[in-house]
Design a protein around this motif. Structure first.
Motif, mmCIF file in Angstrom:
data_model
loop_
_atom_site.group_PDB
_atom_site.id
_atom_site.type_symbol
_atom_site.label_atom_id
_atom_site.label_comp_id
_atom_site.label_asym_id
_atom_site.label_seq_id
_atom_site.Cartn_x
_atom_site.Cartn_y
_atom_site.Cartn_z
ATOM 1 N N VAL A 210 0.863 -1.189 0.000
ATOM 2 C CA VAL A 210 0.000 0.000 0.000
ATOM 3 C C VAL A 210 0.898 1.237 0.000
ATOM 4 O O VAL A 210 1.522 1.560 1.014
ATOM 5 C CB VAL A 210 -0.941 0.007 1.227
ATOM 6 N N ALA A 211 0.991 1.895 -1.140
ATOM 7 C CA ALA A 211 1.831 3.095 -1.253
ATOM 8 C C ALA A 211 0.946 4.331 -1.192
ATOM 9 O O ALA A 211 -0.028 4.442 -1.932
ATOM 10 C CB ALA A 211 2.615 3.077 -2.566
ATOM 11 N N THR A 212 1.268 5.260 -0.300
ATOM 12 C CA THR A 212 0.509 6.510 -0.212
ATOM 13 C C THR A 212 0.829 7.368 -1.438
ATOM 14 O O THR A 212 1.854 7.172 -2.105
ATOM 15 C CB THR A 212 0.880 7.279 1.066
ATOM 16 N N ALA B 252 -7.975 -4.265 17.638
ATOM 17 C CA ALA B 252 -6.515 -4.418 17.659
ATOM 18 C C ALA B 252 -5.831 -3.090 17.311
ATOM 19 O O ALA B 252 -4.842 -2.706 17.949
ATOM 20 C CB ALA B 252 -6.085 -5.510 16.677
ATOM 21 N N LEU B 253 -6.369 -2.392 16.331
ATOM 22 C CA LEU B 253 -5.789 -1.097 15.941
ATOM 23 C C LEU B 253 -5.919 -0.077 17.067
ATOM 24 O O LEU B 253 -5.002 0.715 17.310
ATOM 25 C CB LEU B 253 -6.446 -0.553 14.671
ATOM 26 N N ALA C 236 -4.549 5.211 10.901
ATOM 27 C CA ALA C 236 -5.397 4.026 11.118
ATOM 28 C C ALA C 236 -6.042 3.540 9.812
ATOM 29 O O ALA C 236 -6.140 2.331 9.582
ATOM 30 C CB ALA C 236 -6.466 4.339 12.159
ATOM 31 N N ASP C 237 -6.475 4.472 8.943
ATOM 32 C CA ASP C 237 -7.126 4.068 7.688
ATOM 33 C C ASP C 237 -6.152 3.348 6.769
ATOM 34 O O ASP C 237 -6.474 2.307 6.180
ATOM 35 C CB ASP C 237 -7.712 5.295 6.961
ATOM 36 N N THR C 238 -4.934 3.921 6.645
ATOM 37 C CA THR C 238 -3.908 3.285 5.799
ATOM 38 C C THR C 238 -3.527 1.932 6.381
ATOM 39 O O THR C 238 -3.359 0.950 5.652
ATOM 40 C CB THR C 238 -2.654 4.191 5.694
ATOM 41 N N MET C 239 -3.417 1.887 7.720
ATOM 42 C CA MET C 239 -3.046 0.630 8.378
ATOM 43 C C MET C 239 -4.107 -0.448 8.132
ATOM 44 O O MET C 239 -3.779 -1.618 7.945
ATOM 45 C CB MET C 239 -2.851 0.865 9.882
ATOM 46 N N GLN C 240 -5.364 -0.022 8.107
ATOM 47 C CA GLN C 240 -6.453 -0.978 7.833
ATOM 48 C C GLN C 240 -6.289 -1.576 6.431
ATOM 49 O O GLN C 240 -6.487 -2.773 6.221
ATOM 50 C CB GLN C 240 -7.798 -0.263 7.956
#
Length: 288
Positions: free
Chosen positions: A12-14, A206-207, A184-188
């Motif tokens: 997942v690249a921003t 968990a997050l 958190a959104d990117t981590m999801q």
């Protein structure tokens, strides 16, 4: 070159990271990537190579690594020993030259991705010693009296964990990008890539715990993305559900299987102290 990096299915690249990679490719400058451990700096080079269909050449730097090793190493000791034994190989000096990673990258017939990983681990002079070679994309081999020149300019990815400052002259020649820790959104999204179809309630809980842990003052080593992924895997293996994680019992302040997240005894002790304080506070207010 018309090569552009748009991320991959596994990475997942921003948007700002994609911009940085493509700017470095367009400018033909090394891309210097910094960020706290576990933010995917090293993996990025692997994903760029896969996305562009390019060969990957990796040079992992240690505290003892010298810049010359990236070019070549001449084994004079073996040559001397072979000459004493009357070995025919001594007539050709090339038999005693071991090509380094830069030489390998320069010889590649197609444009490779060259990863110089953890450059800050080496001696402070290391980056300066590579300046000319990375700038001109060539170097001279004294033993054979030849110049090795890059057939095609490699895409150079350099990672640093900020263990020491890099020289200004070196920084001027790089395109720089700092990978911020994922929100958190990117981590999801990252979790979903690694564990498709994982229960969203478990991930959400968990997050919450993971980001709360990262906010604890005095933590020596904040848990990183790779540690979160390990922890989630264990939670699934052990069949620990969101309800068990959400339990508000102050005596269980340290989450289950915390060994995946906390990697030193100081941090474990810190959480144990916090749990003790929470218990004491709970005992002092029995009516609540």
């Amino acid at each position: 070159m018309s090569q552009r990096f748009e991320g991959t299915e596994k990475y997942v690249a921003t948007e700002d990271l994609k911009v940085a990679v493509n700017a470095a490719i367009a400018l033909e400058r090394p891309l210097l990537i910094k960020g706290e451990p576990g933010t995917g700096k090293t993996v990025l080079a692997y994903e760029i190579a896969e996305a562009l269909g390019a060969p990957l050449i990796t040079w992992h730097i240690k505290s003892t690594t010298k810049a010359i090793q990236g070019l070549y190493e001449y084994d004079a000791v073996s040559r001397l020993r072979d000459s004493q034994l009357g070995d025919e190989r001594v007539k050709d000096v090339k038999n005693y030259i071991k090509k380094g990673k830069l030489w390998e990258a320069f010889e590649s017939p197609v444009r490779p991705v060259l990863l110089i990983d953890e450059i800050d681990k080496a001696d402070i002079e290391f980056p300066n010693d590579l300046l000319q070679e990375l700038d001109r994309m060539e170097f001279y081999v004294y033993e054979t009296n030849e110049t090795i020149k890059a057939a095609v300019r490699p895409i150079v990815i350099i990672t640093s964990n900020n263990e020491k400052e890099l020289p200004d002259a070196f920084l001027r020649r790089c395109f720089f990008h700092y990978i911020r820790f994922p929100d958190a959104d990117t981590m999801q999204e990252i979790v979903e890539v690694h564990y498709p179809g994982i229960k969203q309630k478990l991930v959400g809980e968990a997050l919450r715990i993971f980001y709360d842990m990262r906010k604890v003052p005095g933590l020596k080593k904040k848990p990183s993305t790779s540690e979160l992924l390990d922890w989630l895997k264990l939670l699934m293996v052990e069949d620990i559900d969101a309800a068990a994680l959400a339990e508000k019992d102050p005596t269980k302040l340290i989450p289950p299987l915390h060994g995946a997240l906390l990697k030193n005894e100081q941090d474990v002790h810190l959480f144990e102290r916090l749990a003790f304080l929470a218990r004491r506070e709970g005992a002092a207010r029995p009516g609540q």
